[in-house]
Scaffold this motif. Sequence first.
Motif, mmCIF file in Angstrom:
data_model
loop_
_atom_site.group_PDB
_atom_site.id
_atom_site.type_symbol
_atom_site.label_atom_id
_atom_site.label_comp_id
_atom_site.label_asym_id
_atom_site.label_seq_id
_atom_site.Cartn_x
_atom_site.Cartn_y
_atom_site.Cartn_z
ATOM 1 N N VAL A 120 0.832 -1.215 0.000
ATOM 2 C CA VAL A 120 0.000 0.000 0.000
ATOM 3 C C VAL A 120 0.864 1.261 0.000
ATOM 4 O O VAL A 120 0.505 2.268 -0.632
ATOM 5 C CB VAL A 120 -1.039 0.020 1.160
ATOM 6 N N ASP A 121 2.031 1.208 0.648
ATOM 7 C CA ASP A 121 2.940 2.368 0.617
ATOM 8 C C ASP A 121 3.432 2.629 -0.800
ATOM 9 O O ASP A 121 3.550 3.788 -1.229
ATOM 10 C CB ASP A 121 4.139 2.143 1.553
ATOM 11 N N LYS A 122 3.714 1.554 -1.521
ATOM 12 C CA LYS A 122 4.187 1.702 -2.914
ATOM 13 C C LYS A 122 3.131 2.436 -3.751
ATOM 14 O O LYS A 122 3.438 3.370 -4.491
ATOM 15 C CB LYS A 122 4.464 0.303 -3.489
ATOM 16 N N PHE A 123 1.866 2.002 -3.631
ATOM 17 C CA PHE A 123 0.793 2.657 -4.386
ATOM 18 C C PHE A 123 0.617 4.115 -3.941
ATOM 19 O O PHE A 123 0.460 5.012 -4.759
ATOM 20 C CB PHE A 123 -0.531 1.894 -4.216
ATOM 21 N N ARG A 124 0.647 4.344 -2.632
ATOM 22 C CA ARG A 124 0.439 5.700 -2.107
ATOM 23 C C ARG A 124 1.539 6.630 -2.611
ATOM 24 O O ARG A 124 1.279 7.761 -3.021
ATOM 25 C CB ARG A 124 0.429 5.674 -0.578
ATOM 26 N N ASN A 125 2.793 6.111 -2.635
ATOM 27 C CA ASN A 125 3.925 6.955 -3.041
ATOM 28 C C ASN A 125 3.999 7.170 -4.548
ATOM 29 O O ASN A 125 4.529 8.171 -5.005
ATOM 30 C CB ASN A 125 5.238 6.349 -2.535
ATOM 31 N N THR A 126 3.501 6.206 -5.335
ATOM 32 C CA THR A 126 3.599 6.347 -6.798
ATOM 33 C C THR A 126 2.319 6.916 -7.417
ATOM 34 O O THR A 126 2.367 7.595 -8.430
ATOM 35 C CB THR A 126 3.917 4.994 -7.471
ATOM 36 N N GLU A 127 1.159 6.625 -6.804
ATOM 37 C CA GLU A 127 -0.103 7.042 -7.415
ATOM 38 C C GLU A 127 -0.954 7.954 -6.526
ATOM 39 O O GLU A 127 -2.011 8.425 -6.949
ATOM 40 C CB GLU A 127 -0.930 5.805 -7.813
ATOM 41 N N GLY A 128 -0.510 8.150 -5.297
ATOM 42 C CA GLY A 128 -1.253 9.039 -4.406
ATOM 43 C C GLY A 128 -2.481 8.407 -3.768
ATOM 44 O O GLY A 128 -3.160 9.039 -2.962
ATOM 45 N N ARG A 129 -2.776 7.188 -4.145
ATOM 46 C CA ARG A 129 -3.911 6.469 -3.548
ATOM 47 C C ARG A 129 -3.513 5.019 -3.316
ATOM 48 O O ARG A 129 -2.626 4.513 -3.995
ATOM 49 C CB ARG A 129 -5.133 6.546 -4.476
ATOM 50 N N ARG A 130 -4.211 4.371 -2.388
ATOM 51 C CA ARG A 130 -3.782 3.016 -2.030
ATOM 52 C C ARG A 130 -4.949 2.024 -2.050
ATOM 53 O O ARG A 130 -6.096 2.407 -1.816
ATOM 54 C CB ARG A 130 -3.155 3.024 -0.643
ATOM 55 N N PRO A 131 -4.649 0.740 -2.323
ATOM 56 C CA PRO A 131 -5.703 -0.287 -2.271
ATOM 57 C C PRO A 131 -6.181 -0.486 -0.832
ATOM 58 O O PRO A 131 -5.464 -0.176 0.119
ATOM 59 C CB PRO A 131 -5.010 -1.561 -2.768
ATOM 60 N N SER A 132 -7.390 -1.024 -0.693
ATOM 61 C CA SER A 132 -7.913 -1.317 0.645
ATOM 62 C C SER A 132 -7.721 -2.799 0.957
ATOM 63 O O SER A 132 -7.410 -3.607 0.079
ATOM 64 C CB SER A 132 -9.393 -0.961 0.702
ATOM 65 N N VAL A 133 -7.922 -3.148 2.211
ATOM 66 C CA VAL A 133 -7.824 -4.557 2.635
ATOM 67 C C VAL A 133 -9.242 -5.126 2.742
ATOM 68 O O VAL A 133 -10.129 -4.496 3.290
ATOM 69 C CB VAL A 133 -7.105 -4.661 4.000
ATOM 70 N N ASP A 134 -9.447 -6.290 2.146
ATOM 71 C CA ASP A 134 -10.748 -6.974 2.229
ATOM 72 C C ASP A 134 -10.461 -8.457 2.444
ATOM 73 O O ASP A 134 -9.980 -9.137 1.544
ATOM 74 C CB ASP A 134 -11.541 -6.757 0.936
ATOM 75 N N LEU A 135 -10.729 -8.939 3.648
ATOM 76 C CA LEU A 135 -10.358 -10.330 3.960
ATOM 77 C C LEU A 135 -11.318 -11.340 3.346
ATOM 78 O O LEU A 135 -10.946 -12.484 3.107
ATOM 79 C CB LEU A 135 -10.301 -10.523 5.482
ATOM 80 N N LYS A 136 -12.565 -10.927 3.066
ATOM 81 C CA LYS A 136 -13.564 -11.889 2.573
ATOM 82 C C LYS A 136 -13.576 -12.031 1.054
ATOM 83 O O LYS A 136 -13.525 -13.126 0.518
ATOM 84 C CB LYS A 136 -14.957 -11.465 3.058
ATOM 85 N N HIS A 137 -13.689 -10.898 0.339
ATOM 86 C CA HIS A 137 -13.772 -10.960 -1.134
ATOM 87 C C HIS A 137 -12.800 -9.988 -1.787
ATOM 88 O O HIS A 137 -13.214 -9.058 -2.484
ATOM 89 C CB HIS A 137 -15.201 -10.661 -1.607
ATOM 90 N N PRO A 138 -11.490 -10.184 -1.587
ATOM 91 C CA PRO A 138 -10.531 -9.245 -2.176
ATOM 92 C C PRO A 138 -10.406 -9.434 -3.688
ATOM 93 O O PRO A 138 -10.744 -10.500 -4.209
ATOM 94 C CB PRO A 138 -9.228 -9.621 -1.481
ATOM 95 N N ASP A 139 -9.916 -8.410 -4.347
ATOM 96 C CA ASP A 139 -9.627 -8.534 -5.788
ATOM 97 C C ASP A 139 -8.348 -9.337 -6.004
ATOM 98 O O ASP A 139 -8.197 -9.986 -7.036
ATOM 99 C CB ASP A 139 -9.476 -7.141 -6.411
ATOM 100 N N LEU A 140 -7.428 -9.255 -5.051
ATOM 101 C CA LEU A 140 -6.167 -9.993 -5.189
ATOM 102 C C LEU A 140 -5.809 -10.640 -3.855
ATOM 103 O O LEU A 140 -5.755 -9.973 -2.829
ATOM 104 C CB LEU A 140 -5.036 -9.048 -5.618
#
Length: 388
Positions: A120-140
């Motif tokens: 999430v830090d990588k996304f925040r630092n490169t794109e300014g936004r970060r993925p969320s955490v979803d333990l039940k139905h994540p995309d990845l």
Amino acid sequence: MGNNFKMVAKTMHSFEPLLAKELKDLGAMDVQEGVRNVSFVGDTGFMYKANLCLRTAIKILKPIKSFRIKNEKELYDAVYQMPWHLYMRHDQSLSIDATVHSDYFKHSKFIALKTKDAIVDKFRNTEGRRPSVDLKHPDLRINVHIQYSECTISLDSSGQSLHQRGYRTATNIAPINEVLAAGMLLLSGWDGQCDFLDPMCGSGTIPIEAAMIACNIPANINRPEFAFEKWEDYDMDLFEKIMESSLKKTREFHHKIVGYDKAPSAFRKAKDNVRNANLSEYITLENKNFFETKKEDEDSKLHMVFNPPYGERLDIDMESFYGDIGTTLKHGYPNTNAWMITSNMEALKQVGLRPSRKIKLFNGKLESRLVKYEMYAGSKKAKKNQIT
């Protein structure tokens, strides 16, 4: 090698040779058995096929990076360097599970947390936004495996464990895991070439898996989803082609598969599950007490696999119950190969028959034995001749 890559299929204790055989039969390359896993090589279509068809796999992982680490900072840095934009977008969700066998790292949850922070830090630092955490139905779904100082990051192509086939909506007390049921059937040599009986069928898992093996129906055809369907490179047309060609390989079955259970509630649940699996034409369920039955045709060959109570969750006099199993097999079921699994070693002694095979398995966390009793037809003398 073209578009082939290495994958790892996870399985249960003692099922590695079964899974390796399944993979070879499906067409996998470079199949190698590990401890509760089998690695192999194939392409994306094969990854779809493995998820759809393997009976003894719990998960199919696609390793994407391996590196050596000795502390959390090295883990964080190595994960941060990875090109995560190839696998997901910042507006998607992720979940991470970790397995750790190492002196350098003690807590798998902490490892999962550190991995998540790096992504999430990588996304925040490169794109300014970060993925969320979803333990039940994540995309990845991401898997981190650390063995000593070797860390492997994999994408989990399966999602929920592959034992969740999708047909079992109703379960009874102490249901048997579908992968365990399939593995027991394969270990027992079940191939659909004679009649089959599960005399204590509970919610119907063993008869359902037996019918799917007999008819060569893909194990996970009833699953609502696989994790790879949310991947950036998911090829729906290819997956549908794989499903169609797998379904073309089904075969007719000309014997009977029967399940007994004396509990009306279990009997009803089993009926629901058999219907969900679209197998009502192959499986006959009867609300019967096994101890009051005997084989209809003494001369016909019968294959029996069952999971009797162990006394863990049911209040039964186990010693007399297991004694009744032995008596019923001896007097009512000649010409039968009877296999059963139990974790109750004391009660097993009360069966009063000598097993011809004993295989160590785990039912959940319970160390168990899959045992085989060969019931012969005819006189004692004839039996002796057949045994020697």
